[in-house]
Design a protein around this motif. Structure first.
Motif, PDB file in Angstrom:
ATOM      1  N   ILE A  35      -2.740 -21.199  -6.106  1.00  0.00           N
ATOM      2  CA  ILE A  35      -3.600 -21.420  -7.280  1.00  0.00           C
ATOM      3  C   ILE A  35      -4.844 -22.173  -6.838  1.00  0.00           C
ATOM      4  CG2 ILE A  35      -3.724 -22.325  -9.625  1.00  0.00           C
ATOM      5  CD1 ILE A  35      -1.428 -20.425  -9.370  1.00  0.00           C
ATOM      6  N   GLY A  36      -6.018 -21.804  -7.357  1.00  0.00           N
ATOM      7  CA  GLY A  36      -7.214 -22.594  -7.096  1.00  0.00           C
ATOM      8  C   GLY A  36      -8.434 -21.749  -6.840  1.00  0.00           C
ATOM      9  N   ASN A  37      -9.441 -22.390  -6.243  1.00  0.00           N
ATOM     10  CA  ASN A  37     -10.709 -21.720  -5.956  1.00  0.00           C
ATOM     11  C   ASN A  37     -10.526 -20.860  -4.711  1.00  0.00           C
ATOM     12  OD1 ASN A  37     -13.327 -20.931  -5.683  1.00  0.00           O
ATOM     13  ND2 ASN A  37     -14.183 -22.988  -5.474  1.00  0.00           N
ATOM     14  N   LEU A  38      -9.916 -19.693  -4.920  1.00  0.00           N
ATOM     15  CA  LEU A  38      -9.489 -18.824  -3.813  1.00  0.00           C
ATOM     16  C   LEU A  38     -10.140 -17.453  -3.930  1.00  0.00           C
ATOM     17  CD1 LEU A  38      -5.729 -19.745  -4.046  1.00  0.00           C
ATOM     18  CD2 LEU A  38      -7.033 -19.914  -1.931  1.00  0.00           C
ATOM     19  N   PRO A  39     -11.195 -17.193  -3.188  1.00  0.00           N
ATOM     20  CA  PRO A  39     -11.747 -15.831  -3.161  1.00  0.00           C
ATOM     21  C   PRO A  39     -10.703 -14.872  -2.586  1.00  0.00           C
ATOM     22  CG  PRO A  39     -13.271 -17.418  -2.190  1.00  0.00           C
ATOM     23  CD  PRO A  39     -11.976 -18.119  -2.365  1.00  0.00           C
ATOM     24  N   VAL A  40     -10.482 -13.763  -3.264  1.00  0.00           N
ATOM     25  CA  VAL A  40      -9.393 -12.867  -2.893  1.00  0.00           C
ATOM     26  C   VAL A  40      -9.560 -12.330  -1.476  1.00  0.00           C
ATOM     27  CG1 VAL A  40      -8.229 -10.696  -3.444  1.00  0.00           C
ATOM     28  CG2 VAL A  40      -8.919 -12.256  -5.284  1.00  0.00           C
TER      29      VAL A  40
END
Length: 928
Positions: free
Chosen positions: A707-712
């Protein structure tokens, strides 16, 4: 002529001081804050902030605390804080709490207050999307400021609650604190004015004393309102002016004296013991006047103090890891003490079987720091940590929670400190760090070490021949250390890379999307399942967790002690090719926390990191699952120290009470017995290594939630390299049912031996059930209703407890099981009456079901809490993990508000009759 010369000389000195002060750059407070002072003296601080959305934090701050009390008023400031919740002009009796709870503001968790030596602060977080609730919230603050009713009947009822709050301190730590606090506070006014007050005043003071104190000190020139949140600043300012301008300033107001503590020219030795205290602790206090925050010089001084704390922490951890010392632990650092004092505190927790050796090892390190300070390399590392922390703060500047801002403005009102913008704080930090040298820190350290106001505090068990050192022994040991040659500190250097090369990547075999939840599911080539949810709740936060079933349940009795304790040994040993100190060097500037765990029925790795350090977190996960290490020397030290602690621990009724509860609720299973020396003898290095590897060797048995600010796209690449590359056998384990069950029927366990005048009670009512979403929601509702009722009955009605704890446990595996737990401390003379009251409330709730008022409160609180929680990464990680572990539908969260709307009092009666019978009730009590 002489007078003229003297006058000119004094004037010259004053001008010199004035010029010096003028040259100091004054810190400018953050212009984003709207401040003002009304004609009556009332102040306000207002700031717009969007986190959390639709919410605001409101403080009513009063420069009114226990230090203002006369001898006959000791405890009255705190008493008035309680009374402000028991009736005000617009909300008589308990209507204030009832109104707010119906609106979703929970008493204790949200609505709260505290009284200290110098201040009393009321805290009220409010939704900002309800104009009526907002207006009433400001009115509540206005009532607290000047319109408490202080009715005699309510005053008499509240005595018991405050006495029970005071009774909570009836333990070894509390008793010992009463003995050493006067010396620590230099026998001044603060030593004589503990906010909780004196029994004689709490029991006998007339309400007239409280009314006089309230009238004398609760006045606008000593008050401020702090509002931070999702608000229109101009509109809120108008509302504050309208609501608080008519606060009466008071005729001939008493001067609010500022009490300070003078430093003493002496070293004081205090030795305190207690029959229930098992530790051997020596603590040094080097006192000094506290640093304010008004000029840039003050900022630099406080920055140096923060750096010193960081340096102490890093150095002492390094020494502990490197030398395998004879003490159990030590700490050092600067902290506020009380009033205008701060202190350098140095503490060592000694092995009771190596008291002299442990102390001398501790004092050698303190003397090394005193003589040589900290090295350039240590300072460089501390600077890097500080700058990294500021980078994180700046990255999250739009996501900072309102309460953090409110706390800063509270300090400004109370003590006159500046509150800087993040940009200015960042600028000053960078500017000063660039030029700071080890000598600057050494000079600050010297100002503490050279303090003439010192206290040496020794705490230990009260028993014959305990070996607790006296002042003569400590002086001899110190002299022996100081007469020796001590070399400057040196630390080994290490590489900064965890992995020499990138692991050979695996593959993502399948990708699926869940648009409703914003989830991406990857099936990896090694069998692992990865679920990714990209959020914007934080700019620089990533949380993820790997988990699988099994845990310690898969190991027999011989291996159980090793399985239970494997993780602490592995964590203290370093990772991969790095020992504990080397690993700390590698991670110095990293914002990352990776924690493996092995629980009863599962194992996993919990992780948090910044976006920049996400790859480091994945590297650490990869290493824990492939190259975990065990430091055998550390292992042997921990085992021996643990045995010494068990051999020397003092009798403690509270510990026996907790052990009894755990053993009985565990169905008298051997795995629920308290730890004994024989258990430590069963732990061995071969078993620890083997078990940890077995729990984490098979990636195919793990699920990972991120979970979080994770560019796919970038996340996909890292997952393939660090997670898909892990070995996977394709085997899925299940936890073993060890048949650990809470006993059925009616059981009571009464223990005695408590040293204080306090009784402790825990009641557990349990049963089997079919785990289901609707049932779980009604169980939560029952717990909430029971909490409302017991607070009303035991606290407000009986005045017999401070805060009864009410908890609900729900499990699906190995069987469907629920348990209500009620716990409280009380007067031993009232214990049976209060147990009977709990039984009566439980029976009443079982027979009648939930009433409309309790249902409305529960739904309102859940809706408000859910609105805030669903905007946090932590909520989503916990929720998705729990749903997956219990094989429950992931989409349930999308229907949560609707499910709350479907709850009815009629249907609740069916559930209360089924689940709140007391067929399985266990009562535990502890008395003197």
């Amino acid at each position: 002529m002489k007078k003229t010369i003297i006058a000119c000389f004094i004037l010259g000195v004053l001008l010199s001081v004035t010029d010096s002060k003028a040259q100091e750059a004054i810190l400018e407070s953050d212009t984003a804050v709207r401040t003002g002072k009304l004609p009556n003296g009332f102040q306000y601080y207002i700031r717009a902030n969007q986190e959390p959305k639709g919410r605001a934090t409101i403080y009513l701050a009063n420069k009114v605390g226990s230090v203002l009390e006369t001898d006959e008023e000791q405890g009255i400031a705190h008493f008035i804080e309680h009374m402000n919740f028991n009736g005000t002009k617009h909300f008589p009796k308990n209507e204030l709490i009832t109104y707010l709870e119906r609106s979703g503001v929970k008493f204790g968790a949200d609505l709260n207050a505290y009284t200290s030596f110098d201040e009393t602060v009321y805290q009220l977080p409010l939704p900002t999307d309800d104009s009526s609730l907002w207006r009433n919230g400001l009115q509540i603050m206005r009532d607290w400021a000047a319109d408490a009713l202080l009715e005699k009947a309510e005053f008499e009822r509240e005595r018991g609650v405050i006495l029970e709050e005071k009774r909570l301190r009836e333990n070894a730590a509390g008793r010992m604190s009463e003995q050493y606090r006067p010396a620590l506070f230099n026998h001044g006014r603060y030593a004589q004015r503990m906010p909780i007050g004196k029994d004689s005043v709490i029991k006998k003071a007339d309400v007239a004393i409280a009314k006089a104190f309230y009238k004398r000190w609760y006045r606008p020139d000593l008050q401020a309102l702090i509002v931070v949140g999702d608000i229109d600043v101009k509109q809120v300012e108008k509302q504050i002016i309208a609501v608080f301008s008519d606060l009466p300033p008071g005729a001939n107001p008493a001067p609010r004296e500022q009490f300070n503590i003078s430093l003493q020219d002496s070293t004081v030795f205090v030795r305190v013991t207690d029959p229930e205290y098992s530790q051997y602790v020596v603590q040094y206090f080097f006192k000094r006047y506290k640093t304010s925050l008004r000029t840039e010089t003050d900022f630099q001084k406080q920055l140096i103090e923060r750096l010193l704390n960081s340096l102490f922490d890093a150095r002492l951890r390094y020494v502990y890891n490197q030398k395998k010392p004879s003490y159990l632990g030590m700490s050092g650092g600067l902290s506020p003490l009380v009033a205008n004092l701060q202190a350098l505190e140095l503490l060592v927790n000694l092995n009771p079987e190596q008291v002299k050796e442990g102390f001398m090892a501790f004092w050698t390190e303190m003397e090394r720091i005193r003589r040589f300070g900290f090295t350039e390399q240590e300072l460089a590392e501390a600077k890097a940590r500080t700058l990294r922390s500021m980078q994180i703060t700046m990255a999250e500047k739009e996501k900072i929670r309102s309460v953090n801002y409110a706390d800063s403005y509270l300090q400004s009102f109370l003590y006159g400190d500046a509150y800087l913008s993040l940009e200015e704080s960042n600028r000053l930090t960078g500017s000063y760090l660039e030029h700071l040298q080890p000598n600057d820190l050494q000079a600050e350290l010297a100002s503490f070490f050279n303090s003439k106001d010192r206290m040496i505090l020794v705490r230990g068990p009260e028993k014959p021949n305990s070996g607790v050192p006296d002042s003569a022994a400590l002086a001899d040991w110190q002299q022996l250390v100081q007469s020796q040659k001590i070399e400057p500190f040196t630390a080994e250097m290490t590489t900064t890379k965890l992995l020499d090369r990138l692991p050979v990547a695996g593959r993502i075999l399948k990708e699926e999307k869940n648009d409703e939840l914003g989830l991406t599911h990857w099936k990896l080539s090694n069998g692992m399942d990865v679920y990714l949810k990209t959020t914007d709740f934080k700019n620089d936060e990533i949380l993820f967790s790997l988990f699988s079933k099994g845990g310690t349940s898969l190991y027999d009795a011989v291996d159980y002690p090793s399985a239970k304790n494997a993780v602490p040994f592995i964590l203290s040993s370093g990772l991969g090719n790095f020992n504990a100190n080397q690993l700390e060097k590698v991670l110095n500037e990293k914002v990352v926390n990776v924690q493996p765990y092995i629980a009863d029925r599962s194992e996993g790795i919990s992780t948090a990191s910044s976006v920049k350090d996400f790859s480091t977190a994945l590297e650490m996960v990869h290493l824990y699952m492939t190259q975990a290490r065990l430091d055998t020397a550390r292992f042997a030290m921990i085992i021996e120290q643990s045995k010494a602690a068990l051999r020397n621990r003092a009798p403690n009724a509270s510990r026996d009470f907790t052990d009894t509860i755990n053993y009985v609720l565990g169905g008298y299973h051997p795995r629920r017995k308290p730890t004994a020396i024989a258990d430590l003898d069963q732990i061995n290095t071969a078993a620890v290594r083997r078990i940890f590897r077995e729990r984490f060797v098979n990636a195919a048995d793990f699920t990972c939630v991120m979970i979080g600010n994770l560019p796919v796209d970038s996340t996909r690449m890292m997952v393939e390299h660090y997670l898909a590359s892990l070995p996977g056998k394709g085997k899925h384990e299940q936890a073993r049912d060890l048949h650990i069950r809470v006993p059925e029927g009616r059981i009571r366990k009464d223990l005695t031996g408590n040293k204080g005048d306090k009784a402790s009670v825990q009641i557990v009512i349990s049963g089997k059930y079919e785990f289901a979403e609707t049932t779980n929601l009604y169980l939560d509702l029952m717990k909430s209703s029971l909490a409302f009722r017991l607070n009303e009955r035991l606290r407000e009605g009986e005045g017999g407890v401070y805060s009864p704890g009410v908890y609900i446990t729900k499990t699906k595996e190995p069987i469907g099981f629920y348990a209500f737990t009620i716990s409280f401390d009380c007067d031993p003379a009232s214990m049976e009456v209060l147990i009977k009251a709990v039984d009566e409330e439980f029976d009443l709730l079982m027979k009648s079901g939930i009433n409309e008022d309790d249902l409305q409160k529960f739904v309102a609180e859940e809706l408000r809490a859910h609105q805030v929680n669903e905007r946090t990464n932590g909520f989503w990680l916990t929720y998705l993990k729990e749903q997956m572990e219990t094989d429950e539908p992931l989409e349930a969260v999308l229907k949560y508000n609707h499910a709350l709307d479907q709850l009815t009092t009629k249907e609740s009666a069916v559930y209360t009759k089924k689940f709140m019978n007391r067929a399985n009730e266990i009562i535990f009590t502890l008395r003197p």
